[in-house]
Motif scaffolding. Structure first.
Motif: not given
Length: 251
Positions: A112, A116, A125, A134
């Protein structure tokens, strides 16, 4: 020498054949429009009921969906699609599932960057996913040709490409374009997260479904109008003939 007056001419009954033909033409036109719209709906769309919570909060378990059959349409990042579970590289289940496309052939999908998902190094996003999930674990995958990388919006409860590998493009059944039914659809708004990150391509957006409904509605209205006009014309014509037959002969 005087001659008897010329007897008044008897007016000829008005012919209703032309109006009958017009009404029949309207009926045929209406039937054709209705059949066209209905056939396009049947051949181009199918109903699906989502069976799990993997797409929450975008879609809830039990939601009725309208799916446009994929055909030759190109799949883009952000698309909601139905897939055959046997099309995963490491297939362990059978059936159909709804997932979101996050990577197309040639992409590198990773997790990530600042919590994200990233595609080709660009953080995405994703306001549509379940908050708090996430970045569950780190991974990086290159998407092979002829395949796509998919994930559920409920990242904490989705068995997707993170676990089973990419999905063959031939396993894509269709695009989820609305909830509800083909008669009362609620269109889904395509996401812009990948385009906002600077990646090319936009999700599939259906522009046909609403128009086909109007074809059906217009066809029904025209058929009813033509049928009603035909009945009225025939009844009036029969009435005129009865009155003409009952009138005393002119002398």
């Amino acid at each position: 020498m005087s001659f008897p007056p010329v007897p008044p001419s008897t007016p000829k009954p008005r012919s209703s054949l032309r109006l009958v033909l017009v009404m029949i033409a309207v009926m045929v036109l209406g039937a054709g429009a209705g059949v066209y719209g209905f056939a396009r709906l049947v051949l181009g769309y199918e109903a699906y009921v989502i069976q799990s919570e993997n797409m929450s909060p975008t879609l809830a378990e039990g939601d009725r969906l309208v799916v446009r059959r994929a055909g030759d349409a190109e799949v883009h990042r952000g698309d909601l699609v139905t897939i055959d579970l046997s099309a995963y590289a490491q297939a362990s289940h059978e059936g159909v599932s709804v997932v979101r496309v996050v990577g197309v052939p040639g992409d590198t999908v990773a997790c990530c960057t600042d919590e994200h998902l990233s595609v080709n190094g660009k953080p995405i996003t994703e306001p549509y996913i379940t908050p708090g999930y996430e970045g569950l674990f780190a991974f990086s995958a290159k998407v092979p040709e002829g395949t796509i990388f998919v994930e559920g919006d409920n990242r904490g409860n989705s068995d997707d490409s993170r676990f089973s590998g990419p999905v063959r493009l031939s396993g894509v059944g269709g695009f989820v374009v609305a909830t509800g039914t083909v008669i009362t659809p609620k269109p889904l708004t395509p996401v812009t997260s990948f385009a906002d990150a600077g990646l090319p391509g936009t999700p599939f957006e259906d522009t046909t479904l609403a128009g086909l409904r109007w074809w059906i509605v217009a066809g029904v209205v025209l058929f009813i109008a033509g049928f009603t006009g035909l009945i009225v014309t025939v009844v009036r014509s029969a009435g005129r003939r009865r009155r003409a037959a009952a009138a005393p002969p002119a002398h």
